[in-house]
Design an enzyme around this catalytic site. Structure first.
Site, PDB file in Angstrom:
ATOM      1  N   GLU A   1      36.837  73.706  55.310  1.00  0.00           N
ATOM      2  CA  GLU A   1      37.920  74.459  54.677  1.00  0.00           C
ATOM      3  C   GLU A   1      37.621  74.788  53.224  1.00  0.00           C
ATOM      4  O   GLU A   1      36.941  74.029  52.527  1.00  0.00           O
ATOM      5  CB  GLU A   1      39.211  73.642  54.730  1.00  0.00           C
ATOM      6  CG  GLU A   1      39.745  73.516  56.122  1.00  0.00           C
ATOM      7  CD  GLU A   1      40.982  72.648  56.190  1.00  0.00           C
ATOM      8  OE1 GLU A   1      41.709  72.740  57.173  1.00  0.00           O
ATOM      9  OE2 GLU A   1      41.229  71.879  55.244  1.00  0.00           O
TER      10      GLU A   1
ATOM     11  N   SER B   1      33.454  67.502  40.853  1.00  0.00           N
ATOM     12  CA  SER B   1      34.327  66.334  40.888  1.00  0.00           C
ATOM     13  C   SER B   1      33.653  65.232  41.692  1.00  0.00           C
ATOM     14  O   SER B   1      33.094  65.476  42.754  1.00  0.00           O
ATOM     15  CB  SER B   1      35.652  66.726  41.546  1.00  0.00           C
ATOM     16  OG  SER B   1      36.502  65.601  41.644  1.00  0.00           O
TER      17      SER B   1
ATOM     18  N   CYS C   1      38.109  56.955  50.733  1.00  0.00           N
ATOM     19  CA  CYS C   1      39.179  56.532  49.818  1.00  0.00           C
ATOM     20  C   CYS C   1      40.497  56.414  50.595  1.00  0.00           C
ATOM     21  O   CYS C   1      40.766  57.215  51.495  1.00  0.00           O
ATOM     22  CB  CYS C   1      39.317  57.533  48.678  1.00  0.00           C
ATOM     23  SG  CYS C   1      37.788  57.708  47.749  1.00  0.00           S
TER      24      CYS C   1
ATOM     25  N   CYS D   1      45.294  69.138  47.276  1.00  0.00           N
ATOM     26  CA  CYS D   1      44.211  68.173  47.168  1.00  0.00           C
ATOM     27  C   CYS D   1      44.377  67.055  48.169  1.00  0.00           C
ATOM     28  O   CYS D   1      45.466  66.536  48.366  1.00  0.00           O
ATOM     29  CB  CYS D   1      44.210  67.536  45.790  1.00  0.00           C
ATOM     30  SG  CYS D   1      43.774  68.698  44.547  1.00  0.00           S
TER      31      CYS D   1
ATOM     32  N   CYS E   1      33.942  63.214  54.924  1.00  0.00           N
ATOM     33  CA  CYS E   1      33.403  62.517  53.755  1.00  0.00           C
ATOM     34  C   CYS E   1      33.163  61.055  54.108  1.00  0.00           C
ATOM     35  O   CYS E   1      34.005  60.426  54.756  1.00  0.00           O
ATOM     36  CB  CYS E   1      34.388  62.606  52.589  1.00  0.00           C
ATOM     37  SG  CYS E   1      33.780  61.780  51.094  1.00  0.00           S
TER      38      CYS E   1
ATOM     39  N   SER F   1      37.234  61.253  39.691  1.00  0.00           N
ATOM     40  CA  SER F   1      38.381  60.743  40.430  1.00  0.00           C
ATOM     41  C   SER F   1      38.524  59.266  40.088  1.00  0.00           C
ATOM     42  O   SER F   1      37.825  58.427  40.637  1.00  0.00           O
ATOM     43  CB  SER F   1      38.159  60.934  41.933  1.00  0.00           C
ATOM     44  OG  SER F   1      38.232  62.288  42.253  1.00  0.00           O
ATOM     45  N   LEU F   2      39.410  58.980  39.163  1.00  0.00           N
ATOM     46  CA  LEU F   2      39.537  57.614  38.650  1.00  0.00           C
ATOM     47  C   LEU F   2      40.596  56.836  39.442  1.00  0.00           C
ATOM     48  O   LEU F   2      40.317  55.815  40.036  1.00  0.00           O
ATOM     49  CB  LEU F   2      39.876  57.660  37.158  1.00  0.00           C
ATOM     50  CG  LEU F   2      39.756  56.367  36.384  1.00  0.00           C
ATOM     51  CD1 LEU F   2      38.331  55.838  36.387  1.00  0.00           C
ATOM     52  CD2 LEU F   2      40.239  56.552  34.947  1.00  0.00           C
ATOM     53  N   HIS F   3      41.827  57.313  39.392  1.00  0.00           N
ATOM     54  CA  HIS F   3      42.947  56.836  40.219  1.00  0.00           C
ATOM     55  C   HIS F   3      43.423  55.416  39.992  1.00  0.00           C
ATOM     56  O   HIS F   3      44.451  55.016  40.541  1.00  0.00           O
ATOM     57  CB  HIS F   3      42.653  57.035  41.720  1.00  0.00           C
ATOM     58  CG  HIS F   3      42.235  58.426  42.057  1.00  0.00           C
ATOM     59  ND1 HIS F   3      42.892  59.535  41.584  1.00  0.00           N
ATOM     60  CD2 HIS F   3      41.210  58.902  42.792  1.00  0.00           C
ATOM     61  CE1 HIS F   3      42.290  60.630  42.025  1.00  0.00           C
ATOM     62  NE2 HIS F   3      41.273  60.278  42.745  1.00  0.00           N
TER      63      HIS F   3
ATOM     64  N   CYS G   1      43.012  59.608  50.952  1.00  0.00           N
ATOM     65  CA  CYS G   1      42.466  60.958  51.115  1.00  0.00           C
ATOM     66  C   CYS G   1      42.315  61.357  52.585  1.00  0.00           C
ATOM     67  O   CYS G   1      41.708  60.627  53.382  1.00  0.00           O
ATOM     68  CB  CYS G   1      41.105  61.013  50.418  1.00  0.00           C
ATOM     69  SG  CYS G   1      40.247  62.570  50.644  1.00  0.00           S
TER      70      CYS G   1
ATOM     71  N   ASN H   1      49.922  63.558  47.326  1.00  0.00           N
ATOM     72  CA  ASN H   1      50.325  64.374  48.481  1.00  0.00           C
ATOM     73  C   ASN H   1      50.279  63.513  49.725  1.00  0.00           C
ATOM     74  O   ASN H   1      49.207  63.027  50.089  1.00  0.00           O
ATOM     75  CB  ASN H   1      49.356  65.546  48.676  1.00  0.00           C
ATOM     76  CG  ASN H   1      49.527  66.593  47.607  1.00  0.00           C
ATOM     77  OD1 ASN H   1      50.636  67.002  47.275  1.00  0.00           O
ATOM     78  ND2 ASN H   1      48.421  67.020  47.043  1.00  0.00           N
TER      79      ASN H   1
ATOM     80  N   GLY I   1      34.387  66.433  50.914  1.00  0.00           N
ATOM     81  CA  GLY I   1      33.067  65.854  50.633  1.00  0.00           C
ATOM     82  C   GLY I   1      32.854  65.357  49.225  1.00  0.00           C
ATOM     83  O   GLY I   1      33.607  65.668  48.309  1.00  0.00           O
ATOM     84  N   GLU I   2      31.816  64.558  49.082  1.00  0.00           N
ATOM     85  CA  GLU I   2      31.458  63.967  47.796  1.00  0.00           C
ATOM     86  C   GLU I   2      30.168  64.637  47.285  1.00  0.00           C
ATOM     87  O   GLU I   2      29.079  64.383  47.826  1.00  0.00           O
ATOM     88  CB  GLU I   2      31.283  62.448  47.976  1.00  0.00           C
ATOM     89  CG  GLU I   2      30.639  61.725  46.831  1.00  0.00           C
ATOM     90  CD  GLU I   2      31.264  62.009  45.474  1.00  0.00           C
ATOM     91  OE1 GLU I   2      32.485  61.851  45.318  1.00  0.00           O
ATOM     92  OE2 GLU I   2      30.515  62.407  44.560  1.00  0.00           O
TER      93      GLU I   2
ATOM     94  N   CYS J   1      38.129  76.396  45.513  1.00  0.00           N
ATOM     95  CA  CYS J   1      37.859  74.987  45.747  1.00  0.00           C
ATOM     96  C   CYS J   1      36.925  74.902  46.958  1.00  0.00           C
ATOM     97  O   CYS J   1      37.337  75.205  48.075  1.00  0.00           O
ATOM     98  CB  CYS J   1      39.201  74.299  46.008  1.00  0.00           C
ATOM     99  SG  CYS J   1      39.074  72.571  46.389  1.00  0.00           S
TER     100      CYS J   1
HETATM  101  N1  SAH Z   1      34.844  63.619  46.564  1.00  0.00           N
HETATM  102  C1  SAH Z   1      35.091  64.207  45.314  1.00  0.00           C
HETATM  103  C2  SAH Z   1      35.468  65.639  45.433  1.00  0.00           C
HETATM  104  C3  SAH Z   1      36.699  65.893  46.286  1.00  0.00           C
HETATM  105  S1  SAH Z   1      37.924  66.093  45.164  1.00  0.00           S
HETATM  106  C4  SAH Z   1      36.118  63.389  44.534  1.00  0.00           C
HETATM  107  O1  SAH Z   1      36.750  62.521  45.126  1.00  0.00           O
HETATM  108  O2  SAH Z   1      36.259  63.615  43.343  1.00  0.00           O
HETATM  109  C5  SAH Z   1      39.383  65.807  45.938  1.00  0.00           C
HETATM  110  C6  SAH Z   1      40.402  65.528  44.867  1.00  0.00           C
HETATM  111  O3  SAH Z   1      41.660  65.373  45.474  1.00  0.00           O
HETATM  112  C7  SAH Z   1      40.095  64.236  44.160  1.00  0.00           C
HETATM  113  O4  SAH Z   1      40.481  64.182  42.815  1.00  0.00           O
HETATM  114  C8  SAH Z   1      40.899  63.304  44.992  1.00  0.00           C
HETATM  115  O5  SAH Z   1      41.032  62.131  44.390  1.00  0.00           O
HETATM  116  C9  SAH Z   1      42.164  64.099  45.197  1.00  0.00           C
HETATM  117  N2  SAH Z   1      42.962  63.633  46.323  1.00  0.00           N
HETATM  118  C10 SAH Z   1      42.520  63.050  47.441  1.00  0.00           C
HETATM  119  N3  SAH Z   1      43.551  62.700  48.246  1.00  0.00           N
HETATM  120  C11 SAH Z   1      44.687  63.079  47.609  1.00  0.00           C
HETATM  121  C12 SAH Z   1      46.066  62.998  47.931  1.00  0.00           C
HETATM  122  N4  SAH Z   1      46.484  62.480  49.078  1.00  0.00           N
HETATM  123  N5  SAH Z   1      46.968  63.487  47.050  1.00  0.00           N
HETATM  124  C13 SAH Z   1      46.541  64.046  45.893  1.00  0.00           C
HETATM  125  N6  SAH Z   1      45.251  64.158  45.537  1.00  0.00           N
HETATM  126  C14 SAH Z   1      44.317  63.682  46.381  1.00  0.00           C
HETATM  127 FE1  SF4 Z   2      35.665  61.593  49.722  1.00  0.00          FE
HETATM  128 FE2  SF4 Z   2      36.677  62.435  47.379  1.00  0.00          FE
HETATM  129 FE3  SF4 Z   2      38.260  62.054  49.534  1.00  0.00          FE
HETATM  130 FE4  SF4 Z   2      37.221  59.957  48.282  1.00  0.00          FE
HETATM  131  S1  SF4 Z   2      38.680  61.443  47.422  1.00  0.00           S
HETATM  132  S2  SF4 Z   2      37.275  60.257  50.525  1.00  0.00           S
HETATM  133  S3  SF4 Z   2      35.233  60.746  47.702  1.00  0.00           S
HETATM  134  S4  SF4 Z   2      36.648  63.577  49.327  1.00  0.00           S
END
Ligand code: SAH
Ligand code: SF4
Length: 335
Positions: free
Chosen positions: A82, A185, A107, A327, A103, A208-210, A110, A284, A153-154, A96
């Protein structure tokens, strides 16, 4: 790719320039429109090279915030990926892109991570996601202004192909975009980030710190166990030194998990005296995961604590959540 066709047929360099001009800059819709080439050469090209590596299967548009999500089928093996186009009121058209099918990082929050890993995209497939939207935008006298690697993906785990795609985006003969318009990212693969820096990468970086501390981060992101915050920030310091650019830290706000006052204070401390901007992302919801989005009140309180501590931050307006294009909701089936 085109370079091997040119080489194989011993064509002069200007044929490559003509191709790049029409294929990338004018964004033609088929090789028949490659009118600077003689017809017989065009026919030969059609026999040997696919015009597109992806087939658009479904397109969903969200009126609410002018977001378009496309589900593509890979020509090589029929898998789905997508891509999202976000059109902003200020005229930016940001794409995007995905760099993998699924992936492997997994996480906890995600949707893509829940799919597991099903393969790496090639540089060509990453570029073709952008070309699909560019062809539509050119018709309206617009173009792609920004590219973010925030789809499926990463990027650090498919670095070679990601770098190949960035090369096409920034090469003056091809898409000729400034590297400032490209954001990579990552969830924090420190060694690969180091490799990226060694290539002279001048684009933007989003991390992506979180979570504001190692312990909590480990519970949300498996990568944190392999590469801790200390290792990550050592590499990020090098990026700051090399590029003198602000790094964006993505921070999803999840109710009662990472959105408390103490977390905001820890985050402020962690990012103090760094070239940092925090993107606060309301979580989300995704299917099968128990997390809830933080309350509006908590989101604003969190933001204020950062601001008061001198940490630049914005609360991200979630785009496309009515079509699951927001996202973390890119899970490989449209709609
Ligand atoms: N794998 C890389 C690139 C994908 S980015 C990374 O993790 O940075 C995807 C972005 O969406 C990241 O910042 C991720 O943390 C965020 N994301 C993932 N799941 C989400 C969710 N459920 N709600 C909001 N943001 C989310
Ligand atoms: Fe992969 Fe990024 Fe999602 Fe983590 S947030 S599972 S690294 S796509």
């Amino acid at each position: 790719m085109i370079e091997s066709f040119i080489e194989k047929h011993n064509l002069p360099k200007y044929r490559l320039n003509q191709f790049n001009e029409q294929f990338y800059k004018q964004a033609i819709h088929s090789f028949d429109e490659l009118t600077t080439w003689p017809k017989d050469l065009r026919e030969q090209l059609k026999k040997e090279l696919e015009f597109n590596s992806l087939i658009p299967e479904k397109q969903v548009h969200s009126q609410k915030d002018n977001t378009t999500k496309v589900l593509f089928k890979r020509k090589t093996n029929g898998q789905y990926i997508e891509t999202v186009l976000m059109r902003y009121k200020d005229g930016r058209n940001s794409i995007c892109v995905s760099c993998m099918v699924g992936c492997p990082v997994g996480c906890s929050f995600c949707a893509t991570g829940k799919l597991g890993f099903h393969g790496n995209l090639s540089a060509r497939e990453i570029v073709d996601q952008v070309m699909y939207f560019k062809r539509q935008l050119v018709k309206e006298n617009q173009t792609v202004t920004n590219i973010v690697f925030m789809g499926m993906g990463e990027p650090m785990l498919n670095l070679k192909e990601v770098l190949g795609a960035i090369d096409t985006f920034t090469s003056p003969e091809k898409l000729a975009m400034s590297s400032r318009r490209i954001t990579v990212s990552t969830s924090g693969y420190a060694p690969q980030l180091k490799t990226l820096l060694k290539t002279g990468f001048k684009g933007k970086l989003a991390i992506s710190l979180h979570a504001p501390n190692q312990e909590l981060r480990e519970t949300m992101m498996p990568v944190a166990k392999a590469f801790d915050l200390e290792q990550l920030f050592t590499v990020l310091k090098d990026y700051e030194k090399q590029n003198n650019k602000i790094i964006t830290y993505e921070y999803i706000l999840i109710d009662h998990i990472n959105d408390q006052e103490k977390h905001a204070k820890q985050l402020a401390k962690l990012l103090k005296n760094r070239l940092a901007h925090v993107n606060l992302i309301p979580y989300n919801p995704i299917f099968g995961v128990d997390y809830k989005r933080s309350s509006k009140n908590n989101i604003h309180k969190f933001s204020k604590i950062l601001t008061d501590a001198g940490i630049s931050n914005t609360i991200r307006v979630t785009m496309g959540d009515d079509v699951n294009a927001a996202c973390g909701q890119l899970a490989g089936q449209a709609g």
